[in-house]
Motif scaffolding. Sequence first.
Motif, mmCIF file in Angstrom:
data_model
loop_
_atom_site.group_PDB
_atom_site.id
_atom_site.type_symbol
_atom_site.label_atom_id
_atom_site.label_comp_id
_atom_site.label_asym_id
_atom_site.label_seq_id
_atom_site.Cartn_x
_atom_site.Cartn_y
_atom_site.Cartn_z
ATOM 1 N N LEU A 254 0.843 -1.190 0.000
ATOM 2 C CA LEU A 254 0.000 0.000 0.000
ATOM 3 C C LEU A 254 0.885 1.249 0.000
ATOM 4 O O LEU A 254 1.706 1.449 0.885
ATOM 5 N N LEU A 255 0.695 2.101 -1.021
ATOM 6 C CA LEU A 255 1.474 3.336 -1.128
ATOM 7 C C LEU A 255 0.690 4.562 -0.682
ATOM 8 O O LEU A 255 1.287 5.538 -0.221
ATOM 9 N N TYR A 256 -0.617 4.519 -0.835
ATOM 10 C CA TYR A 256 -1.412 5.682 -0.428
ATOM 11 C C TYR A 256 -2.879 5.315 -0.370
ATOM 12 O O TYR A 256 -3.399 4.635 -1.265
ATOM 13 N N ASN A 257 -3.532 5.750 0.670
ATOM 14 C CA ASN A 257 -4.995 5.824 0.713
ATOM 15 C C ASN A 257 -5.367 6.873 1.742
ATOM 16 O O ASN A 257 -4.541 7.269 2.578
ATOM 17 N N ASP A 258 -6.589 7.369 1.661
ATOM 18 C CA ASP A 258 -7.022 8.445 2.553
ATOM 19 C C ASP A 258 -8.407 8.116 3.094
ATOM 20 O O ASP A 258 -9.423 8.536 2.531
ATOM 21 N N PRO A 259 -8.466 7.352 4.181
ATOM 22 C CA PRO A 259 -9.774 6.976 4.738
ATOM 23 C C PRO A 259 -10.579 8.169 5.243
ATOM 24 O O PRO A 259 -11.793 8.058 5.412
ATOM 25 N N ASP A 260 -9.907 9.313 5.455
ATOM 26 C CA ASP A 260 -10.641 10.506 5.891
ATOM 27 C C ASP A 260 -11.448 11.126 4.756
ATOM 28 O O ASP A 260 -12.372 11.900 5.002
ATOM 29 N N HIS A 261 -11.102 10.793 3.527
ATOM 30 C CA HIS A 261 -11.801 11.345 2.360
ATOM 31 C C HIS A 261 -12.065 10.217 1.373
ATOM 32 O O HIS A 261 -11.409 10.124 0.318
ATOM 33 N N PRO A 262 -12.996 9.339 1.673
ATOM 34 C CA PRO A 262 -13.232 8.159 0.830
ATOM 35 C C PRO A 262 -13.719 8.483 -0.575
ATOM 36 O O PRO A 262 -13.625 7.647 -1.469
ATOM 37 N N ASP A 263 -14.238 9.693 -0.787
ATOM 38 C CA ASP A 263 -14.761 10.044 -2.105
ATOM 39 C C ASP A 263 -13.740 10.781 -2.961
ATOM 40 O O ASP A 263 -14.063 11.232 -4.057
ATOM 41 N N TRP A 264 -12.496 10.895 -2.500
ATOM 42 C CA TRP A 264 -11.450 11.484 -3.317
ATOM 43 C C TRP A 264 -10.808 10.402 -4.174
ATOM 44 O O TRP A 264 -10.686 9.245 -3.762
ATOM 45 N N GLY A 265 -10.371 10.768 -5.359
ATOM 46 C CA GLY A 265 -9.685 9.835 -6.238
ATOM 47 C C GLY A 265 -8.177 9.992 -6.136
ATOM 48 O O GLY A 265 -7.663 11.042 -5.729
ATOM 49 N N SER A 266 -7.423 8.965 -6.497
ATOM 50 C CA SER A 266 -5.964 9.028 -6.457
ATOM 51 C C SER A 266 -5.393 8.255 -7.641
ATOM 52 O O SER A 266 -5.887 7.188 -7.998
ATOM 53 N N TYR A 267 -4.338 8.810 -8.229
ATOM 54 C CA TYR A 267 -3.727 8.204 -9.410
ATOM 55 C C TYR A 267 -2.236 8.468 -9.377
ATOM 56 O O TYR A 267 -1.797 9.599 -9.121
ATOM 57 N N LEU A 268 -1.426 7.433 -9.611
ATOM 58 C CA LEU A 268 0.024 7.561 -9.538
ATOM 59 C C LEU A 268 0.638 7.613 -10.931
ATOM 60 O O LEU A 268 0.241 6.866 -11.825
ATOM 61 N N VAL A 269 1.622 8.490 -11.095
ATOM 62 C CA VAL A 269 2.415 8.589 -12.318
ATOM 63 C C VAL A 269 3.871 8.346 -11.957
ATOM 64 O O VAL A 269 4.413 9.002 -11.057
ATOM 65 N N ALA A 270 4.513 7.388 -12.620
ATOM 66 C CA ALA A 270 5.938 7.129 -12.425
ATOM 67 C C ALA A 270 6.711 7.853 -13.517
ATOM 68 O O ALA A 270 6.411 7.693 -14.699
ATOM 69 N N SER A 271 7.681 8.668 -13.146
ATOM 70 C CA SER A 271 8.436 9.415 -14.144
ATOM 71 C C SER A 271 9.173 8.460 -15.073
ATOM 72 O O SER A 271 9.632 7.388 -14.662
ATOM 73 N N GLN A 272 9.307 8.851 -16.324
ATOM 74 C CA GLN A 272 9.916 7.987 -17.325
ATOM 75 C C GLN A 272 11.376 7.679 -17.000
ATOM 76 O O GLN A 272 11.881 6.608 -17.330
ATOM 77 N N ASN A 273 12.048 8.612 -16.314
ATOM 78 C CA ASN A 273 13.445 8.368 -15.970
ATOM 79 C C ASN A 273 13.613 7.499 -14.724
ATOM 80 O O ASN A 273 14.735 7.201 -14.305
ATOM 81 N N GLY A 274 12.480 7.094 -14.107
ATOM 82 C CA GLY A 274 12.522 6.165 -12.991
ATOM 83 C C GLY A 274 12.897 6.759 -11.654
ATOM 84 O O GLY A 274 13.058 6.020 -10.669
ATOM 85 N N ARG A 275 12.996 8.070 -11.554
ATOM 86 C CA ARG A 275 13.488 8.688 -10.315
ATOM 87 C C ARG A 275 12.371 9.136 -9.380
ATOM 88 O O ARG A 275 12.594 9.253 -8.173
ATOM 89 N N TRP A 276 11.174 9.386 -9.898
ATOM 90 C CA TRP A 276 10.143 10.018 -9.082
ATOM 91 C C TRP A 276 8.795 9.318 -9.241
ATOM 92 O O TRP A 276 8.464 8.823 -10.311
ATOM 93 N N LEU A 277 8.054 9.310 -8.136
ATOM 94 C CA LEU A 277 6.652 8.903 -8.139
ATOM 95 C C LEU A 277 5.816 10.139 -7.850
ATOM 96 O O LEU A 277 6.083 10.870 -6.884
ATOM 97 N N LEU A 278 4.823 10.386 -8.680
ATOM 98 C CA LEU A 278 3.967 11.559 -8.562
ATOM 99 C C LEU A 278 2.545 11.094 -8.303
ATOM 100 O O LEU A 278 2.034 10.221 -9.014
#
Length: 738
Positions: A254-278
Amino acid sequence: MIRQLGFLFAWSVLIVPMIDAAPHAYPETNREATVDTYAGPEGRKIEVADPYRWLEEDVRESDRVASWVARQQAFTEAYLTKLPERAAFRERLTALWDYERRSPPERVGKPDESPRRYTYRRNDGLQNQSVVFLTDDPGQDGRVLIDPNTWSDDGAVALAGYTASHDGQLLVYLRSEAGSDWKTARVMRIDSGEELSDEVRWIKYGGVQWAANGSGFYYTRYPEPAEGQAFQASSLNPAVYFHKLGTPQSQDVLLYNDPDHPDWGSYLVASQNGRWLLLLISRGTDNQNRLYVRRADQPLAVEGDPRDAWTRLADDFDNEWSPITCLGDRLYLSTDYQAPRRRLVTIDLEGPHSGPLRERLMEVIPQRSAPLEWVSFVGARLFAGYLEDVAGVVRLHTVGGEALGEIPLPGVGSVGGFSGWQNSTETYYTYTSYDAPPTIYRYEIATGESTLQFSPQTGVDLSGYTVRREFYTSKDGTRVPIFLMHKKDLVLDGQNPTLLYGYGGFTISLTPGYSPSRLAWVEKGGVLAVANLRGGGEYGEPWHEAGKLGNKQTVFDDFIAAAEWLCAQRITQPRQIAIQGGSNGGLLVGAVMTQRPDLFGACLPAVGVMDMLRFDQFTAGQFWRDEYGSSSDPAMVDFLLGYSPYHNVRSGVTYPATLVMTADTDDRVVPMHSFKFAAALQHAQTTSSAGDEPLLIRIETRAGHGAGKPTSKLIEEAADVWAFAWEHTARQKSEPAR
């Protein structure tokens, strides 16, 4: 005043076969005494009857709803069978669809780390689903990599996306059944086609992102729904996970969830150079989002709350922050901050994280008069896509933002593609318009030269048609674009059957595109009109804002004005206008037909949001509150009730011929919207002497909201829709205009 224009036109009588026009004996629909009380402004209580609440039950779980659906579908089929043009439309649509179609090639793996290989999708014409091919030369077919047509007998299991690992060895792909938003991820070896044991379920509203080292992938999932609730329960409590290859989903990190705001959406983007998770956090369908970041090389599993592992670059919902690429530790973002039509900015992620994001931005590409739709970074070049009066334009820039000119396009149309790696030497793009099928071009980064890669052979001579962009004036004086397509020899005598299409919401722009379905209508002698209503993104966020929440009536006014303009231009007349729209466009059709039933000859609302008081109680509905508001807000109740299609059907009103369309497995806009609206229309007609036009509902099986619909179903549906619309617009009536 324009409402009376119909009286200015002579009505001629054309003798054609006509089906039974007697009052229709619709299947009986039980009405129940259900009344809800809503809190209105200033504490006022508003009671609203909902006699068809029982039709909200899932058709797969409720015997009485299943029985109602079966009877309605049998009644509709009996009517459609009698339509004189149904068989002819089906035959012609089959022929028009039967041509090879391809997607632009995409490089598999990094250019400097893998063999020269590409994937692309191809459909030979009438295949239910497009097939993924692998080739070492985009000019050659290559071999089949994924064939979704082998997954089911009816073609209703679709490929919902795929992506290759950075080294080009593995492919993760998503499967969706019966058009559902639920997706399952599987993994295969690209060279051998071997399926791995990995299976990840309950993915929704997003794809997957490979880790740079190929050890696994990131994804967003929702909790497994309770039995019988998969197609109706609200989409709540999303969570971002990492799946390590070769392990069961139960061990995913598990990298992220927000039980305080169950109706919010979340989406992860991994940088092409492999250095960052957004991480992008949203609370609706508006583009405004929060933006969090963490290093990809840090341990994924953390002790305590996983939210604490992220640095919060933007911790509000005031602006849009869309990651484009990372060059080292410099992040490029598309944003509407101080730029309602968007611009490109950059920020140093290794800089002082404590400083406010907005104070650390460097502008790369400034805002222009046209909205910035997308940006891609390929081969050390920035490709920026704009909409100029709803026509696609691509401008080229250096990494520092220096303008390098415009990429020439064949005409006024839409352009997309331009994917690749930061060190690619080539990229591919597609151009299309209403009279130009999607054509693929190869773009050489070093020379700036475009060469033809693939040109579809439709077998249709399109030189006999004209496409033009016009502008009309809406109720409040706003200038609105509208595209027209028709035969060049069209006579402007005010008697042309016309299909008017619109959407008007969620910043979605209706850009020009080829459609074999619409071509069948125009080829028959009809006119196609596509209005670019407010609420869309055609002119940036201000255009969207002008048609959302309390401004939603503006969208309906724009659509009504389009129909009146078509009459004033002597292109058509009210009884010859068929209006069509799907999803939010289905709401559009439902709203305007209840507000101006005199203005149309046929209405074709598909998978529409028809109950504006209860839409947010089902599946993705809570995400639309940013667009529509909610009946839980006292300030919005009166407004929503004022245009909600279901609640504005009235006895004694003559409604145009209507074919409501939905699908039993639609878990985006659940079918109860269309069920209740159709039931209300039929009741209104049978309890008064107003009108005898058919008010029908067509319910597709195993089709969902529309994505992944098999070609066979697309053809059958289009044949029914055009035959119905032609019957009620092409044949002239001798009665005076209303």
